[in-house]
Design an enzyme around this catalytic site. Structure first.
Site, PDB file in Angstrom:
ATOM      1  N   LYS A  63      90.994  10.959  65.656  1.00 57.71           N
ATOM      2  CA  LYS A  63      92.203  11.766  65.811  1.00 57.71           C
ATOM      3  C   LYS A  63      92.749  12.181  64.435  1.00 57.71           C
ATOM      4  O   LYS A  63      93.132  13.325  64.221  1.00 57.71           O
ATOM      5  CB  LYS A  63      93.251  10.984  66.620  1.00 57.71           C
ATOM      6  N   GLN A 107      98.150   4.349  70.732  1.00 55.58           N
ATOM      7  CA  GLN A 107      96.824   4.175  71.318  1.00 55.58           C
ATOM      8  C   GLN A 107      96.848   3.077  72.383  1.00 55.58           C
ATOM      9  O   GLN A 107      97.375   1.986  72.149  1.00 55.58           O
ATOM     10  CB  GLN A 107      95.802   3.851  70.203  1.00 55.58           C
ATOM     11  N   ASP A 130     100.677  12.762  74.375  1.00 49.11           N
ATOM     12  CA  ASP A 130      99.755  12.249  75.392  1.00 49.11           C
ATOM     13  C   ASP A 130     100.123  12.752  76.787  1.00 49.11           C
ATOM     14  O   ASP A 130      99.307  12.644  77.714  1.00 49.11           O
ATOM     15  CB  ASP A 130      99.816  10.710  75.424  1.00 49.11           C
TER      16      ASP A 130
HETATM   17  N1  GUN Z   1      93.238   5.280  75.385  1.00 44.82           N
HETATM   18  C1  GUN Z   1      92.230   5.900  76.028  1.00 44.82           C
HETATM   19  N2  GUN Z   1      92.490   7.224  76.176  1.00 44.82           N
HETATM   20  C2  GUN Z   1      93.696   7.436  75.606  1.00 44.82           C
HETATM   21  C3  GUN Z   1      94.501   8.598  75.448  1.00 44.82           C
HETATM   22  O1  GUN Z   1      94.170   9.721  75.870  1.00 44.82           O
HETATM   23  N3  GUN Z   1      95.670   8.406  74.784  1.00 44.82           N
HETATM   24  C4  GUN Z   1      96.071   7.179  74.319  1.00 44.82           C
HETATM   25  N4  GUN Z   1      97.251   7.097  73.708  1.00 44.82           N
HETATM   26  N5  GUN Z   1      95.350   6.085  74.464  1.00 44.82           N
HETATM   27  C5  GUN Z   1      94.165   6.206  75.100  1.00 44.82           C
END
Ligand code: GUN
Length: 319
Positions: A63, A107, A130
């Site tokens: 990211k 996350q 998100d």
């Molecule tokens: N863990 C797995 N996929 C995601 C996601 O799309 N966003 C976040 N914040 N955590 C994740």
């Protein structure tokens, strides 16, 4: 490359995710440049990782790298496993209050003992890149989406790019997670598909999924969807992504195409596999997203798009 190799020996057309992800990132990059030039605004994404989970650390690195590629500023907060919910919530509040932070991403999963719901609800909905905050979930379910979860939004972009019809088709989503399944069903509904949701308690799963022109699978169970689940000619979108290390399992799932997978295991220690049995899907489906090389690449691209959108929303540049 993987996609091309597979296409040569099978019937189903492969839906390439990389080309779509790159196009999205290019577009975001251009828009970030003009935002900086015209408004003096450089969007900024704050990422939070609690603990040492290696898979999460890789996701976060990807990211941050994508931010660099498209010109979005990023700021990472790595917190120890021992972090309390109170400390995490304080960090979220401080990021909410900062005018120079446009997006906040915590996350998941969080370590045991921290309630994810409480943390998600603390994030300013306008910075919720998100799309997990109840306000954003509610907006989507009411048909007025604003910030939408990245993976299912990426699936829609992938389908649109490859000109796959959504309107009026019979779509089936397998999996009801907050991150993928539920928002995926809402997005398909928003685009006028007739949507069925399946999950672990669905009776005779194959009988239901076999009705679908468009089958989206996000359950986290490697290879569980096989030929019997797929309507001939259907489009199959595989959102699953697991690491497979056991050669016997690789042989079972890939059959004659296992050699390349064995090579991946010797090189990296694992091969990536989705929820759909690729060899079987290729025989039955009309179109199919490979793993790797399909949906996985789109999540990060959509996160960039959401961060740009959040920067514009907060400044009233878009609605
Ligand atoms: N863990 C797995 N996929 C995601 C996601 O799309 N966003 C976040 N914040 N955590 C994740």
């Amino acid at each position: 490359m993987i996609a091309e190799n597979l296409k040569a020996s099978n019937q189903a057309a492969l839906l390439d995710g990389a080309v779509v992800a790159n196009q999205i990132k290019e577009q975001v990059k251009r828009e970030v440049e003009s935002l900086v030039r015209e408004q003096g605004v450089a969007p900024c994404l704050a990422t939070i990782l609690v603990g040492e989970d290696p898979a999460s650390a890789v996701y976060i690195r990807n990211k941050i790298r994508a931010c660099e590629e498209v010109g979005i500023k990023s700021e990472h907060h790595g917190l120890p496993e021992s972090t309390s919910a109170t400390e995490l919530l304080e960090l979220v509040r401080s990021l909410n209050a900062r005018d120079d932070v446009d997006g906040i991403l915590t996350q998941l999963p969080l370590p045991e003992g921290i309630d994810e719901t409480v943390v998600i609800e603390e994030i300013d909905p306008l910075k919720d890149v998100d799309g997990f905050h109840p306000i954003n979930v509610g907006r989507l379910s009411q048909g007025h989406p604003q910030l939408v979860p990245c993976t299912p939004a990426g699936v829609i972009e992938l389908l649109d790019y490859h000109q796959i019809e959504i309107r009026g088709v019979s779509a089936c989503v397998v999996g009801r997670s907050q991150i993928v399944g539920r928002p995926m069903a809402q997005l398909l509904l928003q685009r006028d598909a007739t949507v069925t949701m399946c999950h672990s308690r669905t009776r005779d799963l194959a009988a239901v999924t076999r009705q679908a022109d468009l089958l989206v699978v996000a359950v986290g169970r490697p290879g569980m969807i096989g030929a019997a689940h797929i309507k001939p000619g259907a489009t199959v979108v595989d959102v699953g992504m697991e690491k497979l290390t056991d050669p016997a399992e690789v042989q079972r799932l890939f059959g004659s195409a296992a050699e390349k997978r064995f090579a991946a295991i010797s090189k990296r220690g694992y091969t990536l596999i989705g929820d759909v049995n690729q060899a079987e899907a290729l025989e039955v489906a009309g179109k199919f997203t490979p793993v790797p090389g399909g949906v996985g690449l789109l999540t990060v691209a959509m996160l960039m798009k959401n961060t740009l959108k959040a920067a514009k929303l907060r400044r009233g540049l878009i609605q």
